[in-house]
Design a protein around this motif. Structure first.
Motif, PDB file in Angstrom:
ATOM      1  N   ARG A  28       0.846  -1.206   0.000  1.00 46.71           N
ATOM      2  CA  ARG A  28       0.000   0.000   0.000  1.00 46.71           C
ATOM      3  C   ARG A  28       0.871   1.241   0.000  1.00 46.71           C
ATOM      4  N   PHE A  29       0.350   2.272  -0.683  1.00 46.77           N
ATOM      5  CA  PHE A  29       0.987   3.585  -0.643  1.00 46.77           C
ATOM      6  C   PHE A  29       0.055   4.475   0.161  1.00 46.77           C
ATOM      7  N   PRO A  30       0.528   4.987   1.298  1.00 47.61           N
ATOM      8  CA  PRO A  30      -0.375   5.704   2.214  1.00 47.61           C
ATOM      9  C   PRO A  30      -0.094   7.202   2.358  1.00 47.61           C
ATOM     10  N   PRO A  31      -0.316   7.997   1.322  1.00 46.29           N
ATOM     11  CA  PRO A  31      -0.038   9.426   1.469  1.00 46.29           C
ATOM     12  C   PRO A  31      -1.052  10.133   2.364  1.00 46.29           C
ATOM     13  N   GLU A  32      -0.562  11.141   3.052  1.00 43.32           N
ATOM     14  CA  GLU A  32      -1.489  12.023   3.764  1.00 43.32           C
ATOM     15  C   GLU A  32      -1.860  13.133   2.784  1.00 43.32           C
ATOM     16  N   PRO A  33      -3.148  13.379   2.568  1.00 39.13           N
ATOM     17  CA  PRO A  33      -3.517  14.434   1.592  1.00 39.13           C
ATOM     18  C   PRO A  33      -3.298  15.829   2.159  1.00 39.13           C
ATOM     19  N   ILE A  39       9.057  14.198  -5.156  1.00 40.57           N
ATOM     20  CA  ILE A  39       9.755  13.079  -5.773  1.00 40.57           C
ATOM     21  C   ILE A  39      10.144  12.007  -4.759  1.00 40.57           C
ATOM     22  N   GLY A  40      10.172  12.360  -3.469  1.00 42.65           N
ATOM     23  CA  GLY A  40      10.367  11.336  -2.433  1.00 42.65           C
ATOM     24  C   GLY A  40       9.161  10.409  -2.381  1.00 42.65           C
ATOM     25  N   HIS A  41       7.975  11.004  -2.417  1.00 40.42           N
ATOM     26  CA  HIS A  41       6.752  10.191  -2.462  1.00 40.42           C
ATOM     27  C   HIS A  41       6.738   9.303  -3.698  1.00 40.42           C
ATOM     28  N   ARG A 223       8.078   0.957   4.640  1.00 40.44           N
ATOM     29  CA  ARG A 223       8.216   2.214   5.389  1.00 40.44           C
ATOM     30  C   ARG A 223       9.644   2.714   5.260  1.00 40.44           C
ATOM     31  N   THR A 224       9.794   4.029   5.305  1.00 41.85           N
ATOM     32  CA  THR A 224      11.147   4.572   5.234  1.00 41.85           C
ATOM     33  C   THR A 224      11.865   4.293   6.556  1.00 41.85           C
ATOM     34  N   THR A 225      13.191   4.166   6.474  1.00 41.59           N
ATOM     35  CA  THR A 225      13.964   3.687   7.621  1.00 41.59           C
ATOM     36  C   THR A 225      13.851   4.566   8.861  1.00 41.59           C
ATOM     37  N   ASP A 250      11.602  -2.059   5.395  1.00 41.20           N
ATOM     38  CA  ASP A 250      12.170  -0.703   5.431  1.00 41.20           C
ATOM     39  C   ASP A 250      12.946  -0.365   4.164  1.00 41.20           C
ATOM     40  N   PHE A 251      12.786   0.842   3.703  1.00 40.18           N
ATOM     41  CA  PHE A 251      13.615   1.329   2.587  1.00 40.18           C
ATOM     42  C   PHE A 251      14.060   2.757   2.898  1.00 40.18           C
ATOM     43  N   ALA A 252      15.073   3.209   2.157  1.00 34.58           N
ATOM     44  CA  ALA A 252      15.671   4.509   2.477  1.00 34.58           C
ATOM     45  C   ALA A 252      14.893   5.665   1.867  1.00 34.58           C
ATOM     46  N   ARG A 253      14.770   6.712   2.629  1.00 33.36           N
ATOM     47  CA  ARG A 253      14.251   7.981   2.096  1.00 33.36           C
ATOM     48  C   ARG A 253      15.119   8.436   0.950  1.00 33.36           C
ATOM     49  N   MET A 254      14.558   9.168   0.034  1.00 35.01           N
ATOM     50  CA  MET A 254      15.368   9.771  -1.007  1.00 35.01           C
ATOM     51  C   MET A 254      15.468  11.263  -0.715  1.00 35.01           C
ATOM     52  N   ASN A 255      16.696  11.741  -0.627  1.00 33.53           N
ATOM     53  CA  ASN A 255      16.910  13.178  -0.421  1.00 33.53           C
ATOM     54  C   ASN A 255      17.690  13.739  -1.594  1.00 33.53           C
ATOM     55  N   PHE A 256      17.573  15.014  -1.821  1.00 32.14           N
ATOM     56  CA  PHE A 256      18.316  15.692  -2.881  1.00 32.14           C
ATOM     57  C   PHE A 256      19.084  16.865  -2.311  1.00 32.14           C
ATOM     58  N   PHE A 260      14.423  20.767   0.025  1.00 32.66           N
ATOM     59  CA  PHE A 260      13.607  20.276   1.131  1.00 32.66           C
ATOM     60  C   PHE A 260      12.549  19.344   0.575  1.00 32.66           C
ATOM     61  N   LEU A 261      12.467  18.132   1.112  1.00 34.05           N
ATOM     62  CA  LEU A 261      11.362  17.248   0.744  1.00 34.05           C
ATOM     63  C   LEU A 261      10.477  17.087   1.971  1.00 34.05           C
ATOM     64  N   SER A 262       9.757  18.117   2.271  1.00 36.88           N
ATOM     65  CA  SER A 262       8.844  18.086   3.398  1.00 36.88           C
ATOM     66  C   SER A 262       7.666  18.956   3.017  1.00 36.88           C
ATOM     67  N   LYS A 263       6.481  18.370   3.128  1.00 37.39           N
ATOM     68  CA  LYS A 263       5.300  19.130   2.712  1.00 37.39           C
ATOM     69  C   LYS A 263       5.131  20.404   3.521  1.00 37.39           C
TER      70      LYS A 263
HETATM   71  P1  ATP Z   1       6.326  14.925   4.206  1.00 38.29           P
HETATM   72  O1  ATP Z   1       7.420  15.048   5.213  1.00 38.29           O
HETATM   73  O2  ATP Z   1       6.671  15.477   2.891  1.00 38.29           O
HETATM   74  O3  ATP Z   1       5.014  15.377   4.724  1.00 38.29           O
HETATM   75  P2  ATP Z   1       5.427  12.340   4.796  1.00 38.29           P
HETATM   76  O4  ATP Z   1       6.236  11.152   4.967  1.00 38.29           O
HETATM   77  O5  ATP Z   1       4.873  12.896   6.041  1.00 38.29           O
HETATM   78  O6  ATP Z   1       6.258  13.383   3.951  1.00 38.29           O
HETATM   79  P3  ATP Z   1       3.205  11.031   3.619  1.00 38.29           P
HETATM   80  O7  ATP Z   1       2.148  11.581   2.753  1.00 38.29           O
HETATM   81  O8  ATP Z   1       2.843  10.483   4.932  1.00 38.29           O
HETATM   82  O9  ATP Z   1       4.252  12.188   3.782  1.00 38.29           O
HETATM   83  O10 ATP Z   1       4.087  10.000   2.792  1.00 38.29           O
HETATM   84  C1  ATP Z   1       3.562   8.958   2.010  1.00 38.29           C
HETATM   85  C2  ATP Z   1       4.636   7.933   1.808  1.00 38.29           C
HETATM   86  O11 ATP Z   1       5.770   8.497   1.155  1.00 38.29           O
HETATM   87  C3  ATP Z   1       5.135   7.369   3.113  1.00 38.29           C
HETATM   88  O12 ATP Z   1       5.185   5.955   2.970  1.00 38.29           O
HETATM   89  C4  ATP Z   1       6.499   7.972   3.274  1.00 38.29           C
HETATM   90  O13 ATP Z   1       7.341   7.114   3.967  1.00 38.29           O
HETATM   91  C5  ATP Z   1       6.953   8.157   1.845  1.00 38.29           C
HETATM   92  N1  ATP Z   1       7.939   9.229   1.715  1.00 38.29           N
HETATM   93  C6  ATP Z   1       7.817  10.504   2.110  1.00 38.29           C
HETATM   94  N2  ATP Z   1       8.936  11.209   1.852  1.00 38.29           N
HETATM   95  C7  ATP Z   1       9.805  10.350   1.254  1.00 38.29           C
HETATM   96  C8  ATP Z   1      11.153  10.450   0.748  1.00 38.29           C
HETATM   97  N3  ATP Z   1      11.815  11.600   0.789  1.00 38.29           N
HETATM   98  N4  ATP Z   1      11.711   9.353   0.205  1.00 38.29           N
HETATM   99  C9  ATP Z   1      11.044   8.191   0.147  1.00 38.29           C
HETATM  100  N5  ATP Z   1       9.802   8.015   0.606  1.00 38.29           N
HETATM  101  C10 ATP Z   1       9.173   9.069   1.179  1.00 38.29           C
END
Ligand code: ATP
Ligand code: MG
Ligand code: MG
Length: 530
Positions: A28-33, A39-41, A223-225, A250-256, A260-263
């Motif tokens: 499952r892919f579980p994004p929070e809307p 690109i991390g997502h 899930r990310t590590t 577990d898999f690794a987050r992708m950073n650039f 900033f990869l944070s919503k």
């Molecule tokens: P953000 O910090 O941007 O809000 P989040 O992890 O809180 O990211 P979610 O919508 O909960 O955002 O993420 C959905 C999925 O994407 C989760 O399984 C999360 O682990 C994964 N994900 C988020 N950021 C990354 C990233 N940089 N690299 C890989 N996977 C990521």
């Protein structure tokens, strides 16, 4: 086709298998809307898709993790569905954590009734401090009746209810701090974008994910590590509630770099007007990189090549754009653009008496790209920068036409005009200077605006708590005007082209009624680091 190619390449190098995959695979892919996908997502989504649909004949669930009304919106939900489709990801089912609010409420009643959860009104700071030091909350030994009563107060968000939260009774002083009685329910009075005001309290991520994963039949939860510390509590909920087991993977987050990869931080860039919106070409969102000229096959290829490695890497944008260049170079039609502010008129001695137009290939090596009109005449425009380097008597090459000898240069800084004598017998391989030109007669030159961008952030490697404001690049948008050959009037939004000797561009706004087209420069990974 592009999808398959990218996958087979990536698949071959993975050499991994999921545990118990023979008993079925449901990911499952579980994004929070709470924002647009970045690109991390995309990495998380593509990996889940890869396991469910490519490595195994399994099922991919899309689950909106929507239990925080403070951050969530319908607009975000819609954009996530669209962006996944754009990436070629087709979930087999879509669900919402908010569909499980009643179920989660009932599971919490069970936890409380069986003595595994309690209501706590310890003030936030103090609670944090107690968790840090491994001190039990004064409320930890409340009776089941008391806890159930307060949970009902929370349900209606009474004054007493709002002061409390529910905590899972896991441990006071476990070395793993995630196990120290985490909060599993709290009040929130904001209306929810799907359930309105039905609920006034919401489960936390920590409680909702294991329960809903188990109930939906997820077999492998990726899930990310950075969540690894929480794997034990995930397991705790599964065991205490007697739910179906789920493998955590577990898999690794992708950073650039410089990104900033944070919503939360991306939202701030928008709210403070640093960018135009979620689809700004400087944003690391899927829409942003697309608008900058990234293609979906290249995006998939790039991400899947990272694979499911567990090393967190700070990716360089160079490889990202170089991957894209390989895709677009083979198909991008070539056109001509002349820097508008710095043109030089050129007269061709021995050139055609009257302008004439020929059909020429849009791409030298790929005839499938089609043909374009090239107009020849004895009145051209060249670029100041090119003419400045010319010497009288020198033989140069007019691109896609032939050689000419520089007879006369008029003026200096700026040069006002130049006379060139056509010398088509000359060998184009022997000249040093290849010059871009456009006929001033026999065609209408099309005005365009070329836009280049810089990184939003000045620091390569950002730390989690780095304040964004301290590292913002002051100017990140650079505009210049150009005059282009007649074919450019037919370009449509999203077309990706190359201007000879200038670079690749994506059309953001088409030419219309004399209004310049707007084109964004597409990085190729070769740019010198600014
Ligand atoms: P953000 O910090 O941007 O809000 P989040 O992890 O809180 O990211 P979610 O919508 O909960 O955002 O993420 C959905 C999925 O994407 C989760 O399984 C999360 O682990 C994964 N994900 C988020 N950021 C990354 C990233 N940089 N690299 C890989 N996977 C990521
Ligand atoms: Mg999250
Ligand atoms: Mg996050």
């Amino acid at each position: 086709k592009a999808k398959k190619a990218a996958l087979s390449k990536a698949g071959a190098s993975y050499n991994i298998a999921l545990q118990d995959a023979d008993q079925g695979v449901v990911t499952r892919f579980p994004p929070e809307p709470s924002g647009y996908l970045h690109i991390g997502h995309a990495k998380a989504a593509l990996l889940n898709d890869y396991f469910a649909h490519d490595l195994y004949k399994g099922t991919l669930l899309l689950r909106f993790d929507d239990t925080n009304p403070s951050k969530e919106k319908q607009e975000f939900e819609d954009s996530i569905i669209e962006d996944l489709a754009l990436m070629g990801i087709k979930p087999d089912r879509t669900s919402y954590t908010s569909d499980y609010l009643q179920v989660l409420y009932e599971h919490t009643i069970r936890l409380i009734t069986e003595g595994h959860a309690y209501a706590d009104d310890t003030e936030q700071e103090k609670m944090r401090d107690e968790r840090w030091k491994g001190i039990a909350s004064e409320r930890r030994e409340r009776t089941v009746e008391e806890n159930l009563r307060i949970f009902e107060e929370m349900k209606v968000a009474s004054e007493e209810g709002q002061k409390n939260c529910i905590r899972a009774k896991m441990s006071v002083d476990n070395p793993n701090k995630a196990m120290r009685d985490p909060v599993i329910y709290r009040c929130n009075l904001l209306p929810h974008h799907r359930t309105g005001t039905t609920w006034k309290m919401y489960p936390t991520y920590d409680l909702a994910v294991p329960i809903v994963d188990a109930l939906e039949g997820v077999t492998h939860a990726l899930r990310t590590t950075e969540y690894a510390d929480r794997n034990d509590q995930y397991q705790w909920f599964i065991d205490i509630l007697g739910l179906r087991q789920v493998h955590i993977w577990d898999f690794a987050r992708m950073n650039f770099i410089r990104t900033f990869l944070s919503k939360r931080k991306l939202t701030k860039l928008i709210d403070t007007g640093k960018v135009w919106g979620w689809d700004d070409p400087r944003m690391p969102t899927i829409r942003g990189v697309r608008r900058r000229g990234m293609t979906i096959p290249a995006l998939r290829d790039f991400i899947l090549k990272q694979g499911p490695s567990r090393n967190i890497v700070n990716m360089d944008w160079t490889n990202f754009w170089a991957t894209n260049k390989k895709v677009i170079d083979a198909v991008a039609p070539r056109f001509t653009a002349i820097d508008k502010e710095n043109t030089v008129r050129a007269t061709i001695i021995g050139g055609p008496d009257k302008p004439y137009t020929e059909e020429k290939p849009k791409h030298n090596k790929n005839p499938e790209v089609g043909t374009k009109k090239v107009t020849f005449s004895s009145e051209l425009i060249l670029e100041q920068a090119d003419v400045k380097l010319m010497k009288e008597g020198e033989e140069i090459t007019l691109m896609a036409w032939g050689n000419a000898i520089v007879r006369k240069i008029v003026g200096s800084d700026p040069i006002t005009s130049v006379e060139l004598e056509l010398h088509l017998e000359g060998d184009v391989k022997k000249t040093e200077k290849k010059v871009t030109w456009a006929s001033f007669e026999g065609q209408t030159l099309i005005p365009v605006e070329l836009v280049d961008f810089d990184y939003l952030i000045t620091k390569d490697k950002l730390e989690e708590d780095d304040e964004m404001e301290k590292f913002l690049t002051p100017v990140t948008e650079f505009r210049s005007a150009a005059l282009c050959d007649q074919n450019v009037q037919d370009l449509k939004v999203d077309d990706i082209i190359q201007f000879e000797r200038k670079g690749y561009y994506r059309v953001d706004k088409a030419y219309k009624d004399g209004e310049p087209a707007v084109l964004f420069n597409i990085p190729t990974g070769k740019e010198a680091k600014k």
